[in-house]
Design an enzyme around this catalytic site. Structure first.
Site, PDB file in Angstrom:
ATOM      1  CG  HIS A   1      -1.951   1.033   1.267  1.00  0.00           C
ATOM      2  ND1 HIS A   1      -1.697   2.357   1.507  1.00  0.00           N
ATOM      3  CD2 HIS A   1      -3.285   0.938   1.047  1.00  0.00           C
ATOM      4  CE1 HIS A   1      -2.842   3.045   1.445  1.00  0.00           C
ATOM      5  NE2 HIS A   1      -3.826   2.197   1.164  1.00  0.00           N
TER       6      HIS A   1
ATOM      7  CB  CYS B   1      -4.313   3.541  -1.975  1.00  0.00           C
ATOM      8  SG  CYS B   1      -5.445   4.501  -0.941  1.00  0.00           S
TER       9      CYS B   1
ATOM     10  CG  HIS C   1      -7.242   0.537  -1.102  1.00  0.00           C
ATOM     11  ND1 HIS C   1      -6.544   0.835   0.050  1.00  0.00           N
ATOM     12  CD2 HIS C   1      -7.533  -0.779  -1.036  1.00  0.00           C
ATOM     13  CE1 HIS C   1      -6.418  -0.271   0.782  1.00  0.00           C
ATOM     14  NE2 HIS C   1      -6.999  -1.262   0.140  1.00  0.00           N
TER      15      HIS C   1
ATOM     16  CG  ASP D   1      -9.198   3.418   1.034  1.00  0.00           C
ATOM     17  OD1 ASP D   1      -9.421   2.995   2.177  1.00  0.00           O
ATOM     18  OD2 ASP D   1      -8.036   3.646   0.634  1.00  0.00           O
ATOM     19  CG  HIS D   2     -10.222   6.387   4.220  1.00  0.00           C
ATOM     20  ND1 HIS D   2      -9.194   7.241   4.504  1.00  0.00           N
ATOM     21  CD2 HIS D   2      -9.750   5.139   4.490  1.00  0.00           C
ATOM     22  CE1 HIS D   2      -8.152   6.567   4.935  1.00  0.00           C
ATOM     23  NE2 HIS D   2      -8.452   5.285   4.935  1.00  0.00           N
TER      24      HIS D   2
ATOM     25  CE1 TYR E   1     -11.470   1.356   5.727  1.00  0.00           C
ATOM     26  CE2 TYR E   1     -10.304   2.895   7.136  1.00  0.00           C
ATOM     27  CZ  TYR E   1     -10.333   2.069   6.035  1.00  0.00           C
ATOM     28  OH  TYR E   1      -9.228   1.955   5.218  1.00  0.00           O
TER      29      TYR E   1
HETATM   30  C1  CS2 Z   1      -5.785   3.004   5.044  1.00  0.00           C
HETATM   31  C2  CS2 Z   1      -4.591   2.238   5.595  1.00  0.00           C
HETATM   32  O1  CS2 Z   1      -5.912   3.928   2.934  1.00  0.00           O
HETATM   33  C3  CS2 Z   1      -6.079   2.912   3.598  1.00  0.00           C
HETATM   34  O2  CS2 Z   1      -6.484   1.889   3.075  1.00  0.00           O
HETATM   35  O3  CS2 Z   1      -6.943   2.955   5.766  1.00  0.00           O
HETATM   36  O4  CS2 Z   1      -4.723   2.050   6.951  1.00  0.00           O
HETATM   37  C4  CS2 Z   1      -4.218   0.945   4.952  1.00  0.00           C
HETATM   38  O5  CS2 Z   1      -5.114  -0.044   5.332  1.00  0.00           O
HETATM   39  C5  CS2 Z   1      -2.835   0.444   5.305  1.00  0.00           C
HETATM   40  O6  CS2 Z   1      -1.916   1.433   5.135  1.00  0.00           O
HETATM   41  C6  CS2 Z   1      -2.442  -0.761   4.487  1.00  0.00           C
HETATM   42  O7  CS2 Z   1      -1.333  -1.390   5.019  1.00  0.00           O
HETATM   43 MN    MN Z   2      -6.016   2.834   0.836  1.00  0.00          MN
END
Ligand code: CS2
Ligand code: MN
Length: 346
Positions: free
Chosen positions: A198, A236, A263, A308-309, A322
């Site tokens: 990530h 991501c 993501h 993702d978020h 989340y």
């Molecule tokens: C986050 C991170 O952007 C995301 O997905 O919420 O916490 C992510 O899960 C970690 O960095 C992955 O190792």
């Molecule tokens: Mn992410």
């Protein structure tokens, strides 16, 4: 693509039963949360998690994350032991039928924000990042805490840990990452688990700590450190996309073969190194979410994907970023784009 949704385990107010009702979501992204970082996960513990997910009518698709012990990132004396444990975890995950593992290589802190409940004009709240504020934050004060961070350190342990990074440059971090990959990817290949790093969030150095998984050039460098399909990416959009120099569509087109996990989230850049998170829809933020999904579709991509978020909407409370509602809207939006693209081909 396979649509998945992150679930934080038994304590998550967003239950598996609720997730199951989101149209088009079949897979769960989760982890064993109560084994300390660095210890191996037993097959039994993994199977317990898997069973719980399957009993709810879902599939355990991706592990996010198997965290990397700081000693490995620092290149410390105990790294071989921790790498060995990491490999044991991968073997046990493979035995349980898992084929994709997400992790990150960010020193000490995972995703960092200056505000967890930043209000948007529509009455929702989001995570946001203001550069000035973060520059003035002192991680040694013992008063800072963010949901993504490992909270297991005491104030003194944190001080010691940060001190260990005093002499670690970006090049050292690259070397330590290569040392890790040389050992771990060999096992991943053997047991057929796709590793997916990530990116750093935000994709620049914070609190004086080095960060390297930040840009297209660095992703290319990363993929070459160990050239194998098992050494791949979690792309991501929200982490990389807050740097205006990062062109996510170009990254998808360039790296799709090595992206095992996507993501998807939108962010709105509000100034230099300042941003707020946003709903998933393209016009809610600075990223062309439609264009990004189309790039995956055009390339015939078949990996795991998740919203993702999300924002906190409709009065929901819970783990910032989340909640259920906005992430569910995100999943449905992504599925809608995908279906439209599928159909326009015929
Ligand atoms: C986050 C991170 O952007 C995301 O997905 O919420 O916490 C992510 O899960 C970690 O960095 C992955 O190792
Ligand atoms: Mn992410």
């Amino acid at each position: 693509m396979k649509m998945t949704f992150r679930w934080y385990g038994k304590d998550d107010p967003v239950t598996l039963e609720k997730i199951r009702q989101i149209p088009g979501v079949t897979g769960i992204v989760s982890a064993v949360y109560d084994i300390p970082v660095g210890e191996a996960w037993s097959y039994e513990r993994i199977m317990e998690l898997k069973k719980e997910v399957e009993d709810a009518g879902l599939e355990l698709s991706v592990i996010e994350s198997v965290p990397v012990h700081e000693d490995i990132k620092i290149g410390g004396g105990n790294r071989d032991k921790y790498i060995e444990n990491y490999c044991t975890t991968l073997r046990n995950l493979a035995k349980a039928g898992i084929d994709c593992v997400c992790y990150n290589f960010m020193p000490v802190f995972d995703w960092t924000r200056s505000e967890l409940g930043h209000p948007l004009p529509d009455g929702s709240t989001v995570l946001s990042y203001d550069n000035e504020t973060v520059l003035n934050m002192n991680p040694l004060s013992g008063e800072l805490s963010l949901p993504g961070w490992d909270e297991s350190y005491t104030k003194d342990e944190m001080k010691d840990l940060m001190a260990k990074y005093d002499n670690i440059t970006e090049e050292d971090l690259w070397n330590n990452l290569k040392y890790f990959l040389d050992r771990v990817i060999k096992v991943a290949e053997e047991v057929k688990v796709k590793m997916a790093i990530h990116p750093d969030d935000p994709p620049w150095s914070i609190f004086g700590l080095p960060r390297i998984i930040t840009s297209k050039a660095n992703l290319e460098r990363f993929l070459k450190l160990y050239d194998s399909p098992y050494n791949g990416l979690t792309l991501c959009t929200g982490s990389l996309g807050i740097s205006p120099d990062n062109d996510i569509i170009d990254m998808v087109n360039s790296f799709h073969d090595r992206i095992h996990f996507a993501h998807i989230r939108n962010i709105k850049i509000t100034g230099e190194r300042c941003f707020e998170e946003a709903g998933h829809k393209t016009d809610a933020g600075s990223l062309d979410i439609y264009g990004i999904i189309k790039a995956y579709h055009d390339n015939g991509w078949e990996g795991y994907i998740r919203p993702d978020h999300g924002r906190m909407i409709w009065g929901e409370t819970g783990k910032p970023g989340y909640g259920l509602y906005d992430r569910a809207l995100g999943a449905v939006y992504i599925n809608g784009i995908w279906e439209a693209l599928d159909r326009s081909e015929n």
